[in-house]
Motif scaffolding. Structure first.
Motif, PDB file in Angstrom:
ATOM      1  N   VAL A   1       0.837  -1.208   0.000  1.00 19.44           N
ATOM      2  CA  VAL A   1       0.000   0.000   0.000  1.00 19.44           C
ATOM      3  C   VAL A   1       0.867   1.251   0.000  1.00 19.44           C
ATOM      4  O   VAL A   1       0.593   2.221  -0.726  1.00 19.44           O
ATOM      5  N   GLU A   2       1.931   1.248   0.803  1.00 19.56           N
ATOM      6  CA  GLU A   2       2.828   2.406   0.844  1.00 19.56           C
ATOM      7  C   GLU A   2       3.530   2.597  -0.494  1.00 19.56           C
ATOM      8  O   GLU A   2       3.708   3.738  -0.949  1.00 19.56           O
ATOM      9  N   ASP A   3       3.899   1.499  -1.158  1.00 25.89           N
ATOM     10  CA  ASP A   3       4.495   1.615  -2.492  1.00 25.89           C
ATOM     11  C   ASP A   3       3.498   2.205  -3.481  1.00 25.89           C
ATOM     12  O   ASP A   3       3.865   3.047  -4.321  1.00 25.89           O
ATOM     13  N   PHE A   4       2.245   1.776  -3.402  1.00 21.53           N
ATOM     14  CA  PHE A   4       1.218   2.338  -4.279  1.00 21.53           C
ATOM     15  C   PHE A   4       1.069   3.839  -4.051  1.00 21.53           C
ATOM     16  O   PHE A   4       0.951   4.621  -5.010  1.00 21.53           O
ATOM     17  N   ARG A   5       1.065   4.245  -2.785  1.00 25.07           N
ATOM     18  CA  ARG A   5       0.901   5.669  -2.479  1.00 25.07           C
ATOM     19  C   ARG A   5       2.111   6.481  -2.972  1.00 25.07           C
ATOM     20  O   ARG A   5       1.949   7.594  -3.489  1.00 25.07           O
ATOM     21  N   LYS A   6       3.318   5.944  -2.804  1.00 24.80           N
ATOM     22  CA  LYS A   6       4.510   6.653  -3.281  1.00 24.80           C
ATOM     23  C   LYS A   6       4.475   6.811  -4.795  1.00 24.80           C
ATOM     24  O   LYS A   6       4.765   7.889  -5.326  1.00 24.80           O
ATOM     25  N   GLN A   7       4.133   5.740  -5.494  1.00 19.56           N
ATOM     26  CA  GLN A   7       4.047   5.835  -6.951  1.00 19.56           C
ATOM     27  C   GLN A   7       2.950   6.800  -7.380  1.00 19.56           C
ATOM     28  O   GLN A   7       3.115   7.542  -8.358  1.00 19.56           O
ATOM     29  N   SER A   8       1.830   6.789  -6.655  1.00 26.91           N
ATOM     30  CA  SER A   8       0.747   7.708  -6.977  1.00 26.91           C
ATOM     31  C   SER A   8       1.187   9.159  -6.801  1.00 26.91           C
ATOM     32  O   SER A   8       0.913  10.012  -7.664  1.00 26.91           O
ATOM     33  N   ARG A   9       1.889   9.465  -5.705  1.00 25.63           N
ATOM     34  CA  ARG A   9       2.385  10.827  -5.494  1.00 25.63           C
ATOM     35  C   ARG A   9       3.374  11.221  -6.587  1.00 25.63           C
ATOM     36  O   ARG A   9       3.373  12.371  -7.057  1.00 25.63           O
ATOM     37  N   TYR A  10       4.206  10.261  -6.995  1.00 28.27           N
ATOM     38  CA  TYR A  10       5.189  10.552  -8.046  1.00 28.27           C
ATOM     39  C   TYR A  10       4.494  10.889  -9.359  1.00 28.27           C
ATOM     40  O   TYR A  10       4.823  11.901 -10.007  1.00 28.27           O
ATOM     41  N   TYR A  11       3.515  10.080  -9.763  1.00 30.22           N
ATOM     42  CA  TYR A  11       2.823  10.331 -11.022  1.00 30.22           C
ATOM     43  C   TYR A  11       2.026  11.631 -10.969  1.00 30.22           C
ATOM     44  O   TYR A  11       1.962  12.376 -11.964  1.00 30.22           O
ATOM     45  N   ARG A  12       1.404  11.914  -9.829  1.00 32.95           N
ATOM     46  CA  ARG A  12       0.666  13.175  -9.709  1.00 32.95           C
ATOM     47  C   ARG A  12       1.617  14.368  -9.797  1.00 32.95           C
ATOM     48  O   ARG A  12       1.289  15.386 -10.412  1.00 32.95           O
ATOM     49  N   ARG A  13       2.789  14.232  -9.172  1.00 34.22           N
ATOM     50  CA  ARG A  13       3.759  15.318  -9.218  1.00 34.22           C
ATOM     51  C   ARG A  13       4.248  15.560 -10.648  1.00 34.22           C
ATOM     52  O   ARG A  13       4.348  16.715 -11.094  1.00 34.22           O
ATOM     53  N   VAL A  14       4.548  14.479 -11.380  1.00 35.08           N
ATOM     54  CA  VAL A  14       4.991  14.622 -12.768  1.00 35.08           C
ATOM     55  C   VAL A  14       3.887  15.240 -13.616  1.00 35.08           C
ATOM     56  O   VAL A  14       4.138  16.119 -14.459  1.00 35.08           O
ATOM     57  N   HIS A  15       2.641  14.779 -13.404  1.00 29.16           N
ATOM     58  CA  HIS A  15       1.512  15.328 -14.162  1.00 29.16           C
ATOM     59  C   HIS A  15       1.347  16.822 -13.887  1.00 29.16           C
ATOM     60  O   HIS A  15       1.133  17.620 -14.827  1.00 29.16           O
ATOM     61  N   ASN A  16       1.459  17.228 -12.626  1.00 32.28           N
ATOM     62  CA  ASN A  16       1.317  18.641 -12.285  1.00 32.28           C
ATOM     63  C   ASN A  16       2.428  19.480 -12.900  1.00 32.28           C
ATOM     64  O   ASN A  16       2.200  20.624 -13.330  1.00 32.28           O
ATOM     65  N   ILE A  17       3.644  18.936 -12.946  1.00 29.36           N
ATOM     66  CA  ILE A  17       4.759  19.670 -13.557  1.00 29.36           C
ATOM     67  C   ILE A  17       4.495  19.889 -15.039  1.00 29.36           C
ATOM     68  O   ILE A  17       4.657  21.007 -15.560  1.00 29.36           O
ATOM     69  N   PHE A  18       4.090  18.826 -15.736  1.00 33.24           N
ATOM     70  CA  PHE A  18       3.818  18.969 -17.164  1.00 33.24           C
ATOM     71  C   PHE A  18       2.635  19.904 -17.419  1.00 33.24           C
ATOM     72  O   PHE A  18       2.657  20.696 -18.378  1.00 33.24           O
TER      73      PHE A  18
ATOM     74  N   PHE B   1       4.056  14.046 -23.729  1.00 36.41           N
ATOM     75  CA  PHE B   1       4.368  13.135 -22.633  1.00 36.41           C
ATOM     76  C   PHE B   1       3.142  12.872 -21.765  1.00 36.41           C
ATOM     77  O   PHE B   1       2.901  11.736 -21.339  1.00 36.41           O
ATOM     78  N   THR B   2       2.377  13.914 -21.485  1.00 35.80           N
ATOM     79  CA  THR B   2       1.186  13.753 -20.648  1.00 35.80           C
ATOM     80  C   THR B   2       0.157  12.835 -21.301  1.00 35.80           C
ATOM     81  O   THR B   2      -0.429  11.966 -20.644  1.00 35.80           O
ATOM     82  N   GLY B   3      -0.049  13.005 -22.611  1.00 34.53           N
ATOM     83  CA  GLY B   3      -1.030  12.181 -23.296  1.00 34.53           C
ATOM     84  C   GLY B   3      -0.581  10.750 -23.495  1.00 34.53           C
ATOM     85  O   GLY B   3      -1.404   9.824 -23.463  1.00 34.53           O
ATOM     86  N   TYR B   4       0.717  10.544 -23.702  1.00 27.23           N
ATOM     87  CA  TYR B   4       1.196   9.194 -23.996  1.00 27.23           C
ATOM     88  C   TYR B   4       1.350   8.352 -22.732  1.00 27.23           C
ATOM     89  O   TYR B   4       0.910   7.199 -22.681  1.00 27.23           O
ATOM     90  N   PHE B   5       1.988   8.910 -21.708  1.00 29.77           N
ATOM     91  CA  PHE B   5       2.277   8.129 -20.512  1.00 29.77           C
ATOM     92  C   PHE B   5       1.136   8.131 -19.492  1.00 29.77           C
ATOM     93  O   PHE B   5       1.157   7.332 -18.555  1.00 29.77           O
ATOM     94  N   LYS B   6       0.170   9.042 -19.642  1.00 33.33           N
ATOM     95  CA  LYS B   6      -1.038   9.044 -18.797  1.00 33.33           C
ATOM     96  C   LYS B   6      -0.685   9.062 -17.304  1.00 33.33           C
ATOM     97  O   LYS B   6      -1.118   8.214 -16.519  1.00 33.33           O
ATOM     98  N   TYR B   7       0.100  10.045 -16.902  1.00 34.09           N
ATOM     99  CA  TYR B   7       0.529  10.128 -15.510  1.00 34.09           C
ATOM    100  C   TYR B   7      -0.653  10.325 -14.564  1.00 34.09           C
ATOM    101  O   TYR B   7      -0.674   9.756 -13.466  1.00 34.09           O
TER     102      TYR B   7
END
Length: 280
Positions: free
Chosen positions: A144-161, A202-208
Motif C-alpha cells: 500500500v505504501e508503495d502504491f501511495r509513493k508511486q501515486s504521489r510521483y505520477y501526480r507530481r509529474v503530471h502537475n509539472i507537465f 508526454f502527458t497524453g502518452y504516458f497518462k501520468y
C-alpha cells in the motif's frame, strides 16, 4: 526418553526464526540500497542535464543578442556553475561505482526474491494465525505504501507537465504578440512552443494522471479492507479469525490483480486498450 527426543525441536524452531529475521534484515538493507541508488541516479541525472542545458541556453542567448547585449560577464559567471555541475557528476559517478555494484533494477529483483523467500520460510514454520496475520499485514501495508509513493510521483509529474503547458502557452501567446519577425524573442517563442508540445505529448502518452489515480484508488481500497477486517465489520462480521484472514487475503490479491491489469491497459495504445476493454 521423551525429553531428549523433544529437545531438538525448540532449537530447530529457533533456527528457523533466526533465518527469518536474517532474511528480514537483508530486505531492509536492500531497501536502503535502493533508496541510495535512486538518490545517486537523480543527482547524476540533474548534474548531467543541467550542465549541457546551461551551456546550450547561454549559447542561444549569446547568439540571439549578439551585437546588442554584452554576454561576456554573464558567461564568465556561469562557467563556475557548469564546472561545479561537472564535479558533482564526477563525484556521484565515482561514489556509485564504489557502493552500488548492482543497478536499481537488479536490486528490486533481489528485493522481490528476498520477500518471496521470507514468505516461503514463514510458510514452512508452524505458526499460529495471529503471526501469519501480522506477517501478511506487514507485506500488504508495504505494498500500500508503495502504491501511495508511486501515486504521489505520477501526480507530481503530471502537475509539472500541466504547469509547463499552462505557463508555456501563456508565454508563447504573450511573447508572440510583442515580438517582431526579426526580434530575438522569436527564439523564445520557438522554445516555449516546443516545451508545450513536448509536455502535452508526454502527458497524453504516458497518462501520468490516470496512473496516479488508479494507484491511489487501489491503496485506499486495500486500506479500507484491512480496517474492516481489523474491526470485524461489513463482510468480516461474525467470522472466525481464520476465515477473516482468508477473506482479506483473497480480496487484497484481487485488488492488486486489478491494479496490474489497469497498468497493462494504460501501457497499450488507445485503440488496443479500448478493444481490450470491450472484449472484457
Amino acid at each position: 526418553m521423551p525429553t531428549p527426543q523433544g529437545a531438538p525441536k525448540p532449537s530447530s524452531a529457533q533456527g528457523r526464526v533466526e533465518q527469518l529475521l536474517s532474511i528480514t534484515k537483508d530486505i531492509m538493507h536492500t531497501e536502503n540500497r535502493i533508496r541510495n541508488a535512486r538518490l545517486l541516479n537523480l543527482v547524476i541525472a540533474l548534474a548531467v542535464i543541467f550542465g549541457p542545458l546551461a551551456l546550450l541556453i547561454l549559447t542561444i542567448i549569446t547568439i540571439a543578442t549578439s551585437g546588442t547585449i554584452d554576454m561576456g560577464r554573464i558567461n564568465l559567471s556561469a562557467l563556475p556553475v557548469v564546472a561545479i555541475s561537472g564535479i558533482i557528476c564526477g563525484i556521484a559517478v565515482s561514489h556509485r561505482s564504489e557502493v552500488q555494484q548492482l543497478s536499481v533494477t537488479d536490486l528490486r529483483l533481489k528485493l522481490s526474491l528476498l520477500r518471496e523467500q521470507r514468505r516461503l520460510k514463514a510458510a514452512d514454520m508452524t505458526l499460529d494465525s495471529r503471526y501469519a496475520r501480522s506477517a501478511y499485514k506487514e507485506e500488504i501495508l508495504r505494498d500500500v505504501e508503495d502504491f501511495r509513493k508511486q501515486s504521489r510521483y505520477y501526480r507530481r509529474v503530471h502537475n509539472i507537465f500541466q504547469s509547463i503547458i499552462i505557463v508555456g502557452s501563456l508565454a508563447t501567446t504573450t511573447v508572440s504578440g510583442i515580438a517582431l519577425d526579426s526580434s530575438p524573442l522569436g527564439f523564445v517563442v520557438i522554445a516555449t512552443s516546443f516545451m508545450v508540445g513536448l509536455a502535452a505529448g508526454f502527458t497524453g502518452y504516458f497518462k501520468y494522471r490516470e496512473r496516479g489515480f488508479y494507484l491511489q484508488q487501489t491503496a485506499d481500497a486495500i486500506t479500507q479492507e484491512w480496517t474492516a477486517a481489523e474491526l470485524a465489520i461489513f463482510r468480516y462480521k461474525n467470522l472466525p479469525e481464520g476465515e477473516q484472514l482468508a477473506l482479506f487475503v483473497e480480496e487484497a490479491e484481487r485488488l492488486k490483480s486489478e491494479q496490474r491489469k489497469r497498468e497493462q491497459s494504460l501501457d497499450q495504445p488507445s485503440g488496443q486498450s479500448r478493444d481490450a476493454g470491450n472484449a472484457g
